[in-house]
Design a protein around this motif. Structure first.
Motif, PDB file in Angstrom:
ATOM      1  N   LYS A  38       0.827  -1.204   0.000  1.00 20.66           N
ATOM      2  CA  LYS A  38       0.000   0.000   0.000  1.00 20.66           C
ATOM      3  C   LYS A  38       0.869   1.266   0.000  1.00 20.66           C
ATOM      4  O   LYS A  38       0.583   2.232  -0.716  1.00 20.66           O
ATOM      5  CB  LYS A  38      -0.926  -0.010   1.206  1.00 20.66           C
ATOM      6  N   ALA A  39       1.960   1.257   0.820  1.00 19.97           N
ATOM      7  CA  ALA A  39       2.855   2.420   0.873  1.00 19.97           C
ATOM      8  C   ALA A  39       3.536   2.637  -0.473  1.00 19.97           C
ATOM      9  O   ALA A  39       3.684   3.779  -0.949  1.00 19.97           O
ATOM     10  CB  ALA A  39       3.892   2.230   1.977  1.00 19.97           C
ATOM     11  N   THR A  40       3.944   1.519  -1.101  1.00 16.35           N
ATOM     12  CA  THR A  40       4.599   1.619  -2.410  1.00 16.35           C
ATOM     13  C   THR A  40       3.646   2.160  -3.461  1.00 16.35           C
ATOM     14  O   THR A  40       4.017   2.976  -4.313  1.00 16.35           O
ATOM     15  CB  THR A  40       5.135   0.246  -2.845  1.00 16.35           C
ATOM     16  N   GLU A  41       2.399   1.704  -3.412  1.00 15.77           N
ATOM     17  CA  GLU A  41       1.399   2.208  -4.358  1.00 15.77           C
ATOM     18  C   GLU A  41       1.169   3.698  -4.169  1.00 15.77           C
ATOM     19  O   GLU A  41       1.040   4.454  -5.142  1.00 15.77           O
ATOM     20  CB  GLU A  41       0.093   1.437  -4.177  1.00 15.77           C
ATOM     21  N   THR A  42       1.152   4.144  -2.907  1.00 15.54           N
ATOM     22  CA  THR A  42       0.984   5.579  -2.633  1.00 15.54           C
ATOM     23  C   THR A  42       2.169   6.376  -3.162  1.00 15.54           C
ATOM     24  O   THR A  42       2.006   7.419  -3.816  1.00 15.54           O
ATOM     25  CB  THR A  42       0.835   5.807  -1.120  1.00 15.54           C
ATOM     26  N   THR A  43       3.401   5.878  -2.888  1.00 11.06           N
ATOM     27  CA  THR A  43       4.608   6.563  -3.366  1.00 11.06           C
ATOM     28  C   THR A  43       4.649   6.585  -4.888  1.00 11.06           C
ATOM     29  O   THR A  43       5.029   7.592  -5.502  1.00 11.06           O
ATOM     30  CB  THR A  43       5.866   5.872  -2.819  1.00 11.06           C
ATOM     31  N   THR A  44       4.262   5.468  -5.505  1.00 13.47           N
ATOM     32  CA  THR A  44       4.251   5.397  -6.964  1.00 13.47           C
ATOM     33  C   THR A  44       3.295   6.427  -7.555  1.00 13.47           C
ATOM     34  O   THR A  44       3.607   7.082  -8.556  1.00 13.47           O
ATOM     35  CB  THR A  44       3.846   3.984  -7.423  1.00 13.47           C
ATOM     36  N   GLY A  45       2.148   6.585  -6.926  1.00 16.49           N
ATOM     37  CA  GLY A  45       1.190   7.584  -7.401  1.00 16.49           C
ATOM     38  C   GLY A  45       1.751   8.992  -7.310  1.00 16.49           C
ATOM     39  O   GLY A  45       1.586   9.801  -8.233  1.00 16.49           O
ATOM     40  N   ILE A  46       2.442   9.272  -6.174  1.00 13.02           N
ATOM     41  CA  ILE A  46       3.042  10.610  -6.002  1.00 13.02           C
ATOM     42  C   ILE A  46       4.119  10.846  -7.062  1.00 13.02           C
ATOM     43  O   ILE A  46       4.181  11.910  -7.690  1.00 13.02           O
ATOM     44  CB  ILE A  46       3.626  10.751  -4.589  1.00 13.02           C
ATOM     45  N   LYS A  47       5.000   9.845  -7.267  1.00  8.30           N
ATOM     46  CA  LYS A  47       6.077   9.983  -8.242  1.00  8.30           C
ATOM     47  C   LYS A  47       5.523  10.133  -9.661  1.00  8.30           C
ATOM     48  O   LYS A  47       6.077  10.867 -10.472  1.00  8.30           O
ATOM     49  CB  LYS A  47       7.006   8.760  -8.173  1.00  8.30           C
ATOM     50  N   LYS A  48       4.443   9.433  -9.942  1.00  7.66           N
ATOM     51  CA  LYS A  48       3.849   9.540 -11.270  1.00  7.66           C
ATOM     52  C   LYS A  48       3.315  10.942 -11.506  1.00  7.66           C
ATOM     53  O   LYS A  48       3.474  11.503 -12.591  1.00  7.66           O
ATOM     54  CB  LYS A  48       2.736   8.514 -11.422  1.00  7.66           C
ATOM     55  N   ARG A  49       2.676  11.518 -10.464  1.00  6.68           N
ATOM     56  CA  ARG A  49       2.182  12.890 -10.616  1.00  6.68           C
ATOM     57  C   ARG A  49       3.351  13.864 -10.791  1.00  6.68           C
ATOM     58  O   ARG A  49       3.261  14.810 -11.589  1.00  6.68           O
ATOM     59  CB  ARG A  49       1.335  13.264  -9.400  1.00  6.68           C
ATOM     60  N   GLU A  50       4.454  13.653 -10.036  1.00  5.55           N
ATOM     61  CA  GLU A  50       5.633  14.510 -10.194  1.00  5.55           C
ATOM     62  C   GLU A  50       6.204  14.384 -11.606  1.00  5.55           C
ATOM     63  O   GLU A  50       6.606  15.373 -12.222  1.00  5.55           O
ATOM     64  CB  GLU A  50       6.703  14.133  -9.163  1.00  5.55           C
ATOM     65  N   LEU A  51       6.266  13.132 -12.113  1.00  3.61           N
ATOM     66  CA  LEU A  51       6.783  12.919 -13.464  1.00  3.61           C
ATOM     67  C   LEU A  51       5.910  13.612 -14.499  1.00  3.61           C
ATOM     68  O   LEU A  51       6.414  14.230 -15.452  1.00  3.61           O
ATOM     69  CB  LEU A  51       6.859  11.419 -13.749  1.00  3.61           C
ATOM     70  N   ASP A  52       4.592  13.534 -14.323  1.00  2.87           N
ATOM     71  CA  ASP A  52       3.681  14.210 -15.246  1.00  2.87           C
ATOM     72  C   ASP A  52       3.892  15.719 -15.227  1.00  2.87           C
ATOM     73  O   ASP A  52       3.897  16.380 -16.280  1.00  2.87           O
ATOM     74  CB  ASP A  52       2.228  13.878 -14.883  1.00  2.87           C
ATOM     75  N   ASN A  53       4.085  16.270 -14.011  1.00  2.00           N
ATOM     76  CA  ASN A  53       4.326  17.716 -13.897  1.00  2.00           C
ATOM     77  C   ASN A  53       5.627  18.111 -14.580  1.00  2.00           C
ATOM     78  O   ASN A  53       5.699  19.144 -15.269  1.00  2.00           O
ATOM     79  CB  ASN A  53       4.360  18.132 -12.426  1.00  2.00           C
ATOM     80  N   ARG A  54       6.672  17.289 -14.386  1.00  2.00           N
ATOM     81  CA  ARG A  54       7.967  17.599 -14.997  1.00  2.00           C
ATOM     82  C   ARG A  54       7.904  17.468 -16.524  1.00  2.00           C
ATOM     83  O   ARG A  54       8.510  18.250 -17.253  1.00  2.00           O
ATOM     84  CB  ARG A  54       9.052  16.688 -14.436  1.00  2.00           C
ATOM     85  N   ASN A  55       7.166  16.483 -16.992  1.00  9.34           N
ATOM     86  CA  ASN A  55       7.015  16.328 -18.446  1.00  9.34           C
ATOM     87  C   ASN A  55       6.275  17.519 -19.047  1.00  9.34           C
ATOM     88  O   ASN A  55       6.618  17.983 -20.151  1.00  9.34           O
ATOM     89  CB  ASN A  55       6.279  15.032 -18.761  1.00  9.34           C
ATOM     90  N   ARG A  56       5.262  18.008 -18.317  1.00  9.01           N
ATOM     91  CA  ARG A  56       4.551  19.195 -18.811  1.00  9.01           C
ATOM     92  C   ARG A  56       5.472  20.411 -18.817  1.00  9.01           C
ATOM     93  O   ARG A  56       5.445  21.211 -19.758  1.00  9.01           O
ATOM     94  CB  ARG A  56       3.318  19.455 -17.948  1.00  9.01           C
ATOM     95  N   ALA A  57       6.288  20.553 -17.745  1.00 10.71           N
ATOM     96  CA  ALA A  57       7.235  21.678 -17.707  1.00 10.71           C
ATOM     97  C   ALA A  57       8.270  21.560 -18.819  1.00 10.71           C
ATOM     98  O   ALA A  57       8.650  22.557 -19.450  1.00 10.71           O
ATOM     99  CB  ALA A  57       7.924  21.724 -16.340  1.00 10.71           C
ATOM    100  N   LEU A  58       8.724  20.334 -19.079  1.00 11.84           N
ATOM    101  CA  LEU A  58       9.709  20.124 -20.144  1.00 11.84           C
ATOM    102  C   LEU A  58       9.131  20.468 -21.499  1.00 11.84           C
ATOM    103  O   LEU A  58       9.801  21.089 -22.342  1.00 11.84           O
ATOM    104  CB  LEU A  58      10.184  18.668 -20.120  1.00 11.84           C
ATOM    105  N   SER A  59       7.885  20.078 -21.717  1.00 17.96           N
ATOM    106  CA  SER A  59       7.261  20.352 -23.004  1.00 17.96           C
ATOM    107  C   SER A  59       7.091  21.851 -23.250  1.00 17.96           C
ATOM    108  O   SER A  59       7.136  22.311 -24.392  1.00 17.96           O
ATOM    109  CB  SER A  59       5.903  19.645 -23.091  1.00 17.96           C
ATOM    110  N   THR A  60       6.907  22.624 -22.173  1.00 17.31           N
ATOM    111  CA  THR A  60       6.734  24.073 -22.336  1.00 17.31           C
ATOM    112  C   THR A  60       8.058  24.807 -22.509  1.00 17.31           C
ATOM    113  O   THR A  60       8.090  25.929 -23.021  1.00 17.31           O
ATOM    114  CB  THR A  60       5.989  24.667 -21.128  1.00 17.31           C
ATOM    115  N   THR A  61       9.168  24.197 -22.073  1.00 16.68           N
ATOM    116  CA  THR A  61      10.471  24.868 -22.156  1.00 16.68           C
ATOM    117  C   THR A  61      11.386  24.284 -23.214  1.00 16.68           C
ATOM    118  O   THR A  61      12.392  24.911 -23.559  1.00 16.68           O
ATOM    119  CB  THR A  61      11.197  24.797 -20.796  1.00 16.68           C
ATOM    120  N   SER A  62      11.080  23.101 -23.726  1.00 14.50           N
ATOM    121  CA  SER A  62      11.974  22.473 -24.701  1.00 14.50           C
ATOM    122  C   SER A  62      12.115  23.309 -25.965  1.00 14.50           C
ATOM    123  O   SER A  62      13.158  23.266 -26.631  1.00 14.50           O
ATOM    124  CB  SER A  62      11.464  21.068 -25.048  1.00 14.50           C
ATOM    125  N   TYR A  63      11.092  24.088 -26.290  1.00 15.05           N
ATOM    126  CA  TYR A  63      11.182  24.948 -27.476  1.00 15.05           C
ATOM    127  C   TYR A  63      12.341  25.926 -27.367  1.00 15.05           C
ATOM    128  O   TYR A  63      13.044  26.204 -28.354  1.00 15.05           O
ATOM    129  CB  TYR A  63       9.877  25.725 -27.666  1.00 15.05           C
TER     130      TYR A  63
END
Length: 229
Positions: A38-63
């Protein structure tokens, strides 16, 4: 036979009750593993949201990775074109008619990469193709160097917003013939008049002053170095 079967059943019932009364040694491990899942699933969810945020930031700055590269190339290109204009103007004044120079620092390839490295090529009426700067020698090379020196001096001062009335050239007559020296002196005199500057030539050679107003000698002997006008 019936009595024996009943007795066997009572024995088995006792063993069953004893087994049911025992504590499973793996229950705690199973519980801990379930909590860890359960703890791993919670951490995985948090990391996935962080990864999504970073990917969105990367997409806006990669230009801007390519954007800033394009801006830098644009500024460098403008500067070099201005330098080319200044140097080519002095080519004409030094008797190098129909000569031109080109400067390159970086150029973008067809695949989007950048080839770095400063290169200078000279075009002359005697060659069908541009010739690298280092291929020139003798009097022509000295004229090229003098024209580039004057052009670079004017360009840098103008770019920095600095005004000065002084130009000092160190051994500008090297590899020049006598007629080449005279041409250079006349050119520098005209340039000094036009730019309203003093021109000082530091040289080991003694040559006709032309239109220059005087000479300052630096003499070195056993008594040391001294200046003699």
């Amino acid at each position: 036979d019936l009595d024996q079967a009943k007795a066997e059943q009572r024995r088995i019932d006792k063993e069953l009750m004893a087994l049911m009364a025992e504590v499973n040694p793996f229950e705690k491990m199973i519980g801990a593993a379930e909590l860890n899942i359960k703890a791993t699933e919670t951490t995985t969810g948090i990391k996935k949201r962080e990864l999504d945020n970073r990917n969105r930031a990367l997409s806006t700055t990669s230009y801007w990775i390519k954007g800033f590269k394009d801006i830098r190339l644009y500024i460098l290109d403008n500067c070099l074109r201005g330098l080319e204009a200044a140097v080519n103007n002095h080519f004409i004044q030094l008797g190098l008619k129909d000569w031109s120079i080109s400067f390159e620092v970086e150029r973008e390839t067809k695949t989007g990469g950048v080839i770095k490295g400063f290169s200078v090529v000279v075009r002359s009426p005697n060659n069908n193709k541009p010739v690298p700067w280092e291929a020139w020698s003798g009097g022509e090379a000295q004229r090229l160097q003098l024209a580039t020196t004057l052009g670079l001096s004017e360009f840098l001062l103008r770019y920095a917003g600095i005004k000065t009335n002084l130009l000092v050239l160190d051994e500008p007559t090297q590899h020049l013939s006598e007629s080449g020296v005279l041409d250079m002196l006349e050119t520098l005199w005209d340039w000094a008049e036009m730019a309203n500057r003093q021109v000082w030539l530091v040289d080991h050679r003694s040559f006709d002053l032309g239109s220059f107003v005087g000479t300052v000698w630096t003499i070195k002997d056993s008594n040391g170095s001294r200046i003699q006008e």
